[in-house]
Design an enzyme around this catalytic site. Structure first.
Site, short mmCIF file in Angstrom:
data_model
loop_
_atom_site.label_atom_id
_atom_site.label_comp_id
_atom_site.label_asym_id
_atom_site.label_seq_id
_atom_site.Cartn_x
_atom_site.Cartn_y
_atom_site.Cartn_z
N GLU A 37 0.80 -1.22 0.00
CA GLU A 37 0.00 0.00 0.00
C GLU A 37 0.84 1.27 0.00
O GLU A 37 0.76 2.09 0.94
CB GLU A 37 -0.98 -0.02 1.17
N GLU B 167 -5.31 -7.83 -1.27
CA GLU B 167 -6.12 -7.75 -0.05
C GLU B 167 -7.56 -7.43 -0.40
O GLU B 167 -7.86 -6.65 -1.30
CB GLU B 167 -5.59 -6.66 0.89
#
Length: 476
Positions: free
Chosen positions: A188, A299
């Site tokens: 991320e 995810e």
């Protein structure tokens, strides 16, 4: 098992047989997270508090026994039974090097990474290594082990060099290991712009390729793996790309299909159904599809508010949305790893029993965290302190409007989120780290070990059967 490689939009074995990498993430293990194991704040803060409260020997016993118990062979046996083909292993750079001694690698972590590789071999499950918490923090989140809520990586050459050197160090060890599917360079990223992200990715890929030409390298989109426009065209033959696809339909919805509020609060309410979920995936991953490269949903997942075997009605609705999401992923030949495999009850496939000593000891603090909204992920902008934060911003908004006649700022959106994360989920949570540590102050080293084994060893856990059944069907 042969090395995997990129072939167009597919991942294939050396004989060109297609494979789908689908399974789970081992969140909360080699990179701890507050809502997963129950502490407040960031991992480095709670480690410091444990050492101060319990002393060096019990500190070592605490974290060694937690890591030893959290993932064992029984976990791999279970994952093979439900059909998983891959495990994503998030790790924290702090296991490898200390900030005061950069580049001097400790390598103790390899006993854990080597263990999952060997278990992967035994049970036919590939491993993806994921740098989840990087030197200098790649984003402002708690999941980057970031107690400061600032990101320094993108404007600091030393931090970037350390990331590149660390990956080269890891790749040198595993360059001939076929059971590692590849390297997820950084979790991320939240770079100020694509130019900085592109330069960083090219730097790290170059460092890896100097010692390892075989493994797939996974690159995530910017702004928490959501944005790809402006990313450099594929510059290596063995690059794949990863997005994260959390949705309010599985995060906070009360009914599905039905209206939900977008997670970034920017677009207001939308009607979430299977068509909307499909359009959301196609929009987010459009860049990857256009470039005809493998697409991995690194995810996604649902949040459950009820007990593991007593879901709330809303939990059932979020499960329906998750099932639709998985159907869509498979329809478009996506690789995927759900977040997360094991935790204390929020998302995990398997969770500790309520009567376990560990959960009983942290029960009071867990109630405080829920009441005050101290864990950013599970609070979902709720909790007593979040409500008080909104009052502060209204006072500021009123003062600006009264004195400057300016009503232009959106205080309810990004500023609300920043103030909440930095003051509540950052400062207040860190302050309570010592309170968490104090819950174990009367325990001996052996009692600490027994507590963690009882709480986290697979044999002692409860299964979230309704979630497991959905995943099993998607893994067929």
């Amino acid at each position: 098992m042969s090395f995997l490689k990129v072939k167009g939009k597919d991942i294939v074995k050396e004989n060109n047989e297609k494979i789908y990498l689908r399974g789970v993430s081992f969140g909360g293990w080699l990179n701890m997270e507050n809502f997963i194991t129950g502490y407040p704040g960031a991992e480095s803060s709670v480690r410091k508090a444990i050492k101060e409260e319990l002393g060096e020997k019990r500190y070592q016993a605490f974290f060694d026994s937690l890591l030893d118990s959290f993932i064992t062979e029984s976990d791999f046996e279970f994952l093979a039974e439900i059909g998983a083909t891959v495990v994503r292993v998030p790790f924290n750079y702090r296991h490898f090097e200390d900030d005061m001694n950069p580049g001097e690698y400790k390598d103790d972590i390899f006993k854990y990474l080597d263990k999952v590789v060997e278990l992967g071999k035994k049970y036919g499950i590939y491993i993806i290594l994921d740098l989840h918490a990087a030197q200098g923090w790649q984003n402002a989140g708690w999941h980057s082990d970031n107690p400061k809520n600032i990101s320094l990586l993108w404007d600091n050459k030393d931090y970037q060099d350390r990331v590149a050197n660390l990956w080269q160090h890891i790749a040198l060890r595993y360059k001939d290991e076929a059971f590692i599917a590849g390297y997820d360079l950084i979790n991320e990223p939240d770079s100020p712009n694509m130019e900085k992200l592109n330069k960083f990715y090219k730097k790290v890929v170059k460092a890896i390729r100097e010692v390892d030409q075989k493994h797939i390298i996974f690159l995530e989109g910017n702004h928490h793996s959501k944005d790809f426009e402006g990313l450099a065209d594929p510059f290596d033959d063995n690059l794949a790309y990863s997005s994260h696809n959390y949705t309010p339909a599985t995060h906070s919805a009360r009914r599905y299909p039905g209206p939900v509020v977008e997670m970034d609060r920017a677009t207001g309410s939308v009607y979430a159904d299977k068509k909307w979920l499909e359009e959301s995936l196609l929009e987010r991953n459009d860049w990857i599809f256009k470039h005809q490269r493998p697409s991995w949903i690194g995810e996604f997942g649902a949040l459950f508010d009820g007990a593991v075997n007593n879901p709330t009605p809303a939990d059932g609705q979020r499960l329906k949305a998750l099932k639709d999401q998985l159907d869509i992923f498979n329809k478009y030949d996506q690789h995927w790893t759900i977040w997360t495999y094991k935790d204390i009850g929020v998302q995990g496939l398997v969770v500790p029993k309520q009567e376990s000593e560990y959960l009983k000891r942290i029960a009071g603090l867990d109630k405080i965290k829920r009441e005050l909204g101290l864990d950013a992920w599970t609070a979902r902008n709720h909790g007593f302190l979040q409500a008080e934060t909104s009052k502060i911003l209204k006072i500021v908004a009123n003062s600006v409007a009264t004195n400057l006649n300016d009503l232009s700022l959106d205080y309810s959106g990004e500023w609300f989120k920043k103030l909440g994360q930095r003051s509540i989920c950052g400062t207040v949570s860190t302050m309570l780290s010592s309170i968490y540590a104090a819950q174990f102050i009367d325990l001996s080293e052996k009692e600490i070990k027994d507590m963690h084994e009882q709480a986290f060893k697979f044999e002692n856990l409860e299964k979230r059967e309704y979630l497991i059944e959905v995943l099993k069907n998607a893994l067929k």
